[in-house]
Scaffold this motif. Structure first.
Motif, mmCIF file in Angstrom:
data_model
loop_
_atom_site.group_PDB
_atom_site.id
_atom_site.type_symbol
_atom_site.label_atom_id
_atom_site.label_comp_id
_atom_site.label_asym_id
_atom_site.label_seq_id
_atom_site.Cartn_x
_atom_site.Cartn_y
_atom_site.Cartn_z
ATOM 1 N N LEU A 52 0.800 -1.227 0.000
ATOM 2 C CA LEU A 52 0.000 0.000 0.000
ATOM 3 C C LEU A 52 0.832 1.276 0.000
ATOM 4 O O LEU A 52 0.420 2.284 -0.578
ATOM 5 N N ASN A 53 1.992 1.252 0.637
ATOM 6 C CA ASN A 53 2.757 2.499 0.746
ATOM 7 C C ASN A 53 3.962 2.555 -0.187
ATOM 8 O O ASN A 53 4.748 3.489 -0.099
ATOM 9 N N PHE A 54 4.126 1.589 -1.083
ATOM 10 C CA PHE A 54 5.326 1.559 -1.925
ATOM 11 C C PHE A 54 5.427 2.797 -2.806
ATOM 12 O O PHE A 54 6.437 3.502 -2.789
ATOM 13 N N LEU A 55 4.410 3.064 -3.594
ATOM 14 C CA LEU A 55 4.488 4.161 -4.560
ATOM 15 C C LEU A 55 4.626 5.524 -3.883
ATOM 16 O O LEU A 55 5.559 6.277 -4.218
ATOM 17 N N PRO A 56 3.773 5.893 -2.917
ATOM 18 C CA PRO A 56 3.957 7.220 -2.321
ATOM 19 C C PRO A 56 5.275 7.368 -1.553
ATOM 20 O O PRO A 56 5.939 8.412 -1.647
ATOM 21 N N ARG A 57 5.656 6.349 -0.824
ATOM 22 C CA ARG A 57 6.886 6.452 -0.037
ATOM 23 C C ARG A 57 8.121 6.481 -0.930
ATOM 24 O O ARG A 57 9.071 7.213 -0.669
ATOM 25 N N ASN A 58 8.103 5.681 -2.004
ATOM 26 C CA ASN A 58 9.233 5.659 -2.924
ATOM 27 C C ASN A 58 9.369 6.995 -3.641
ATOM 28 O O ASN A 58 10.486 7.522 -3.776
ATOM 29 N N LEU A 59 8.262 7.563 -4.097
ATOM 30 C CA LEU A 59 8.328 8.873 -4.750
ATOM 31 C C LEU A 59 8.787 9.952 -3.775
ATOM 32 O O LEU A 59 9.564 10.838 -4.142
ATOM 33 N N PHE A 60 8.328 9.876 -2.536
ATOM 34 C CA PHE A 60 8.760 10.837 -1.524
ATOM 35 C C PHE A 60 10.268 10.763 -1.325
ATOM 36 O O PHE A 60 10.949 11.797 -1.267
ATOM 37 N N GLU A 61 10.811 9.562 -1.251
ATOM 38 C CA GLU A 61 12.257 9.408 -1.069
ATOM 39 C C GLU A 61 13.032 9.849 -2.305
ATOM 40 O O GLU A 61 14.105 10.447 -2.191
ATOM 41 N N GLN A 62 12.488 9.565 -3.493
ATOM 42 C CA GLN A 62 13.204 9.934 -4.708
ATOM 43 C C GLN A 62 13.238 11.436 -4.928
ATOM 44 O O GLN A 62 14.211 11.965 -5.473
ATOM 45 N N PHE A 63 12.182 12.135 -4.521
ATOM 46 C CA PHE A 63 12.181 13.581 -4.722
ATOM 47 C C PHE A 63 12.939 14.332 -3.628
ATOM 48 O O PHE A 63 12.952 15.549 -3.604
ATOM 49 N N HIS A 64 13.594 13.608 -2.737
ATOM 50 C CA HIS A 64 14.528 14.239 -1.817
ATOM 51 C C HIS A 64 15.903 14.381 -2.466
ATOM 52 O O HIS A 64 16.789 15.023 -1.901
ATOM 53 N N ARG A 65 16.079 13.791 -3.625
ATOM 54 C CA ARG A 65 17.327 13.943 -4.378
ATOM 55 C C ARG A 65 17.235 15.214 -5.227
ATOM 56 O O ARG A 65 16.242 15.455 -5.917
ATOM 57 N N VAL A 66 18.272 16.003 -5.196
ATOM 58 C CA VAL A 66 18.273 17.290 -5.889
ATOM 59 C C VAL A 66 18.141 17.112 -7.399
ATOM 60 O O VAL A 66 17.445 17.885 -8.064
ATOM 61 N N ALA A 67 18.766 16.097 -7.953
ATOM 62 C CA ALA A 67 18.711 15.883 -9.402
ATOM 63 C C ALA A 67 17.280 15.618 -9.861
ATOM 64 O O ALA A 67 16.843 16.142 -10.896
ATOM 65 N N ASN A 68 16.539 14.824 -9.106
ATOM 66 C CA ASN A 68 15.155 14.542 -9.477
ATOM 67 C C ASN A 68 14.285 15.793 -9.361
ATOM 68 O O ASN A 68 13.391 16.007 -10.175
ATOM 69 N N LEU A 69 14.548 16.620 -8.370
ATOM 70 C CA LEU A 69 13.813 17.881 -8.247
ATOM 71 C C LEU A 69 14.128 18.818 -9.415
ATOM 72 O O LEU A 69 13.246 19.520 -9.917
ATOM 73 N N TYR A 70 15.373 18.788 -9.864
ATOM 74 C CA TYR A 70 15.763 19.613 -11.013
ATOM 75 C C TYR A 70 15.002 19.182 -12.263
ATOM 76 O O TYR A 70 14.449 20.009 -12.985
ATOM 77 N N PHE A 71 14.960 17.878 -12.526
ATOM 78 C CA PHE A 71 14.230 17.389 -13.701
ATOM 79 C C PHE A 71 12.736 17.650 -13.578
ATOM 80 O O PHE A 71 12.066 17.949 -14.569
ATOM 81 N N LEU A 72 12.190 17.558 -12.372
ATOM 82 C CA LEU A 72 10.780 17.882 -12.165
ATOM 83 C C LEU A 72 10.537 19.368 -12.445
ATOM 84 O O LEU A 72 9.523 19.723 -13.067
ATOM 85 N N PHE A 73 11.447 20.214 -12.014
ATOM 86 C CA PHE A 73 11.343 21.643 -12.291
ATOM 87 C C PHE A 73 11.339 21.903 -13.797
ATOM 88 O O PHE A 73 10.547 22.714 -14.296
#
Length: 115
Positions: free
Chosen positions: A37-58
């Motif tokens: 139940l918590n795989f997708l939200p928790r995994n995305l939360f952890e991945q968007f703590h990486r600066v590179a992923n936030l940059y690509f999201l921006f």
């Protein structure tokens, strides 16, 4: 003093074991990070703590603004989606192997020392 009752989880003691064991915490090992139940939200939360992923999201969000649009919207999303998918699959496989190991360890037979 205090005394201890040990009830085996075998044979004709099984019913008594289940009745008594509900009163106490279990002794199972759990090293997994995720559940189904918590795989997708928790995994995305952890991945968007990486600066590179936030940059690509921006960049993806910025490309949806019509004045700033440099590429097609779908093309800027591809690197981010690919990285997120690969990391999610890797994390899922690692967590599944931890789950299998936990299950194996929790089902081991143990010996109890008695004087």
């Amino acid at each position: 003093g205090k005394h201890r009752i040990v009830i085996p989880c075998l044979g004709h003691f099984k019913e008594e074991y289940e009745k008594v064991s509900k009163l106490y915490m279990n002794n199972q090992i759990r090293t997994t990070k995720y559940t189904l139940l918590n795989f997708l939200p928790r995994n995305l939360f952890e991945q968007f703590h990486r600066v590179a992923n936030l940059y690509f999201l921006f960049l993806v969000v910025l490309n949806w603004v019509p004045l700033v649009e440099a590429f097609q919207k779908e093309i800027t999303m591809l690197p981010l989606v690919a990285v997120l998918t690969i990391i999610a699959v890797k994390d899922g496989l690692e967590d599944y192997s931890k789950y299998k190991m936990d299950k194996q360890i929790n089902n081991l037979l143990t010996k109890v020392y008695s004087r």
